[in-house]
Design a protein around this motif. Structure first.
Motif, PDB file in Angstrom:
ATOM      1  N   THR A  70      28.923  64.927  57.401  1.00  0.00           N
ATOM      2  CA  THR A  70      29.571  66.336  57.095  1.00  0.00           C
ATOM      3  C   THR A  70      28.792  67.478  57.380  1.00  0.00           C
ATOM      4  OG1 THR A  70      28.127  65.529  55.050  1.00  0.00           O
ATOM      5  CG2 THR A  70      30.594  65.164  54.878  1.00  0.00           C
ATOM      6  N   LEU A  86      30.185  58.162  57.374  1.00  0.00           N
ATOM      7  CA  LEU A  86      30.612  58.615  56.103  1.00  0.00           C
ATOM      8  C   LEU A  86      30.755  60.195  55.905  1.00  0.00           C
ATOM      9  CD1 LEU A  86      30.174  57.888  53.004  1.00  0.00           C
ATOM     10  CD2 LEU A  86      27.662  58.454  53.298  1.00  0.00           C
ATOM     11  N   ALA A  87      31.725  60.429  55.275  1.00  0.00           N
ATOM     12  CA  ALA A  87      32.275  61.905  54.986  1.00  0.00           C
ATOM     13  C   ALA A  87      32.437  62.117  53.496  1.00  0.00           C
ATOM     14  CB  ALA A  87      33.425  62.189  55.671  1.00  0.00           C
ATOM     15  N   GLY A  88      33.498  62.011  52.917  1.00  0.00           N
ATOM     16  CA  GLY A  88      33.535  62.007  51.217  1.00  0.00           C
ATOM     17  C   GLY A  88      33.142  60.638  50.801  1.00  0.00           C
ATOM     18  N   ASP A 112      26.042  60.028  57.861  1.00  0.00           N
ATOM     19  CA  ASP A 112      26.885  61.330  57.297  1.00  0.00           C
ATOM     20  C   ASP A 112      27.091  62.058  58.240  1.00  0.00           C
ATOM     21  OD1 ASP A 112      27.436  63.171  55.923  1.00  0.00           O
ATOM     22  OD2 ASP A 112      25.789  63.085  54.294  1.00  0.00           O
ATOM     23  N   LEU A 136      25.345  49.405  47.926  1.00  0.00           N
ATOM     24  CA  LEU A 136      25.359  48.512  48.780  1.00  0.00           C
ATOM     25  C   LEU A 136      24.274  47.834  49.506  1.00  0.00           C
ATOM     26  CD1 LEU A 136      27.970  50.892  51.310  1.00  0.00           C
ATOM     27  CD2 LEU A 136      28.580  49.172  49.361  1.00  0.00           C
ATOM     28  N   ILE A 187      21.880  47.554  53.353  1.00  0.00           N
ATOM     29  CA  ILE A 187      21.731  49.161  54.262  1.00  0.00           C
ATOM     30  C   ILE A 187      20.344  49.528  54.245  1.00  0.00           C
ATOM     31  CG2 ILE A 187      22.566  51.638  54.234  1.00  0.00           C
ATOM     32  CD1 ILE A 187      24.896  49.958  54.333  1.00  0.00           C
ATOM     33  N   LYS A 188      20.002  49.607  55.690  1.00  0.00           N
ATOM     34  CA  LYS A 188      18.843  50.027  55.897  1.00  0.00           C
ATOM     35  C   LYS A 188      18.305  51.481  56.319  1.00  0.00           C
ATOM     36  CE  LYS A 188      18.353  45.034  57.918  1.00  0.00           C
ATOM     37  NZ  LYS A 188      18.575  44.234  59.103  1.00  0.00           N
ATOM     38  N   MET A 224      35.717  65.369  46.625  1.00  0.00           N
ATOM     39  CA  MET A 224      34.875  64.168  47.584  1.00  0.00           C
ATOM     40  C   MET A 224      35.792  63.982  48.847  1.00  0.00           C
ATOM     41  SD  MET A 224      33.581  61.687  44.571  1.00  0.00           S
ATOM     42  CE  MET A 224      32.790  60.758  45.610  1.00  0.00           C
ATOM     43  N   LEU A 229      24.483  53.883  57.481  1.00  0.00           N
ATOM     44  CA  LEU A 229      25.383  54.772  57.051  1.00  0.00           C
ATOM     45  C   LEU A 229      25.229  56.052  57.834  1.00  0.00           C
ATOM     46  CD1 LEU A 229      25.517  54.185  53.464  1.00  0.00           C
ATOM     47  CD2 LEU A 229      27.150  53.261  55.054  1.00  0.00           C
ATOM     48  N   PHE A 266      19.741  55.368  56.466  1.00  0.00           N
ATOM     49  CA  PHE A 266      20.790  56.653  56.094  1.00  0.00           C
ATOM     50  C   PHE A 266      20.561  57.512  57.103  1.00  0.00           C
ATOM     51  CE2 PHE A 266      23.239  59.735  54.215  1.00  0.00           C
ATOM     52  CZ  PHE A 266      24.301  59.283  53.540  1.00  0.00           C
ATOM     53  N   TYR A 316      21.917  61.341  59.037  1.00  0.00           N
ATOM     54  CA  TYR A 316      22.307  62.579  58.908  1.00  0.00           C
ATOM     55  C   TYR A 316      22.726  63.134  60.399  1.00  0.00           C
ATOM     56  CZ  TYR A 316      20.306  62.523  54.277  1.00  0.00           C
ATOM     57  OH  TYR A 316      19.904  61.801  52.869  1.00  0.00           O
ATOM     58  N   LEU A 368      34.755  54.093  51.540  1.00  0.00           N
ATOM     59  CA  LEU A 368      33.570  53.253  52.083  1.00  0.00           C
ATOM     60  C   LEU A 368      32.831  52.644  50.758  1.00  0.00           C
ATOM     61  CD1 LEU A 368      31.725  52.476  54.297  1.00  0.00           C
ATOM     62  CD2 LEU A 368      30.429  54.358  54.015  1.00  0.00           C
ATOM     63  N   ALA A 369      32.682  53.302  49.657  1.00  0.00           N
ATOM     64  CA  ALA A 369      31.762  52.976  48.692  1.00  0.00           C
ATOM     65  C   ALA A 369      32.612  52.066  47.489  1.00  0.00           C
ATOM     66  CB  ALA A 369      31.549  54.244  47.575  1.00  0.00           C
TER      67      ALA A 369
END
Lengths: 157, 284
Positions: B53, B32-34, B51, B3, B6-7, B107, B49, B9, B11, B38-39
């Motif tokens: 999870t 973002l989970a699985g 995450d 992607l 995207i600057k 996933m 993004l 990521f 958690y 999105l991908a």
């Protein structure tokens, strides 16, 4: 950004782009068994194991494996020391061009880690998302059933 | 897949942090989970993004005969859960086993299925039939709605600034069945159907019928549910159902199947699914 993770038993501390896929990262790290096929998660050629679970590396963000354990075919066996699943694929004649084979083997590895006595139907269900354009699927199913037999006999690692 | 643009990521550790990050990006970040959807079809305006999870939202809990499922629980996580396996005689697991292939089920998350709610997907049809409720949080607080209410509104806009936290499946005294038509075992549906029946003294006491991939997202056939109540299950009733559904259900064409084909098979599909639900009750 930097992440650490375990790749085939070895710790890695690598630079990644925040939007990079796991497939891209693994190829950069020399894991050429991981194939780019459809790049949309449909064909299964890029399948790897993350914490023992088969996933599509083409639609997995590399950042998501931070702190996790990634296994590619290179981590299962080597040319001089094949894993029983690899031997079973050779024995059954389940390889033609070989492009789908790493994904098939790793998907089968997850199946056999949970069930070492699968029925042919269970094997077909497990690999239903892995596409082969050469051999058809009969010999691949035969190979996985053979590997399962070897696993039950203790020929496994 | 890579992607561009995207600057960062992130958690997120909890819902508050995820909401705070969403707010900071002013719409240019995605949860973002699985990551499956999105991908595959990312928006081009994303810079961040997040995450989600690691926020403790991966669980399955039994409660009063129903299930509470955390939004980031994978489909495999549900399939391997004892409570989920026992819910409605394994109905929900029966649905999930027909969704994609094992690596994708490792996933994909249930929350992702609710937020994406693809028209061709199997899970929305099952959730509508079950009367599932979803819960989410945004800056104003916690919210809840049935999936039917949620999907009738602008749910994609809601989830640009909200975190889906839980999906609740209610308890039912009866049996459910699911059927789909697709080109191959792991392909998406050309048409799908989820039905539930309660039978008392040999007659249908309640019914839930949802049809999806028509090609629209799964929705209930309330007129059919009303018709079924009070009738005795059996071949005569299933024939009547087949004819009524064929005459009244709106189907159309998309690139996967023609409206004519859907019209020809939707009646038998609904009748077959209802019959299977009745058989599970021991009364067909």
């Amino acid at each position: 950004m930097k992440i650490y993770f375990e790749l085939n038993g070895e710790q890695q501390y690598v630079d990644i782009e925040p939007g990079e896929s796991l497939l891209s990262l693994l190829r950069r790290l020399g894991m050429k068994s991981v194939k780019q096929g459809c790049n949309t998660g449909d064909c299964g050629a890029c399948t790897v194991l993350v914490d023992g679970r088969a996933v599509r590396s083409c639609i997995t963000f590399a950042a998501k494996v931070r702190g996790r354990r990634v296994t590619t075919l290179e981590g299962l066996g080597s040319p001089g020391d094949l894993h029983p699943l690899q031997e079973a694929f050779l024995e059954a004649g389940a390889v033609q061009c070989g492009f789908c084979t790493p994904g098939m083997i790793l998907t089968a590895y997850e199946l056999l880690s949970k069930n070492d006595n699968p029925t042919p139907e269970e094997v077909r269900a497990a690999i239903s998302g892995n596409l082969c354009r050469c051999t058809g699927y009969r010999k691949i199913v035969d190979a996985i059933l053979l590997a399962a037999k070897w696993k039950r006999e203790g020929r496994w690692r | 897949m890579r992607l561009r643009g995207i600057k960062r990521f992130h958690y997120a550790r909890d819902v508050e942090e995820a909401l705070s990050l969403l707010s900071a990006y002013q719409g240019r970040a995605a949860l973002l989970a699985g990551g499956v959807d999105l991908a595959r079809a990312a928006r081009g305006d994303l810079e961040g993004l997040i995450d989600i999870t690691g926020m403790g939202l991966s669980y399955v809990r039994e409660e009063g005969g129903g299930l509470r499922i955390g939004a980031t629980t994978t489909l495999t996580g549900i399939l391997e859960n004892k409570a989920a396996q026992g819910y409605l005689g394994g109905f929900f697991c029966e649905v999930l086993r027909q969704v994609a292939a094992p690596p994708l089920r490792n996933m994909a998350t249930l929350g992702g299925a609710v937020v994406s709610a693809h028209p061709w997907a199997d899970i929305p049809t099952a959730l509508v039939a079950l009367g599932a409720e979803v819960r989410w949080s945004d800056e104003k607080g916690e919210h809840r709605a049935s999936v039917e209410e949620l999907w009738q509104g602008q749910f994609r806009k809601i989830f640009r600034n909200a975190v889906l936290t839980e999906i609740r499946l209610p308890a039912w005294e009866g049996a459910f069945a699911f059927e789909k038509l697709s080109r191959s075992a792991c392909d998406i549906a050309l048409l799908n159907c989820a039905c539930g029946l309660g039978i008392e003294d040999g007659k249908i006491a309640w019914a839930r019928v949802a049809v999806g991939a028509t090609p629209r997202r799964g929705r209930r056939l309330t007129w059919l549910e009303d018709f079924l109540v009070g009738n005795q299950p059996g071949e005569g009733l299933w024939r009547e159902v087949r004819d009524r559904v064929e005459a009244q259900v709106e189907v159309s064409s998309d690139r996967r199947a023609s409206g004519a084909w859907r019209k020809a098979v939707v009646g038998p599909l609904v009748a077959r699914t209802l019959k299977r639900a009745a058989e599970k009750m021991g009364d067909a």
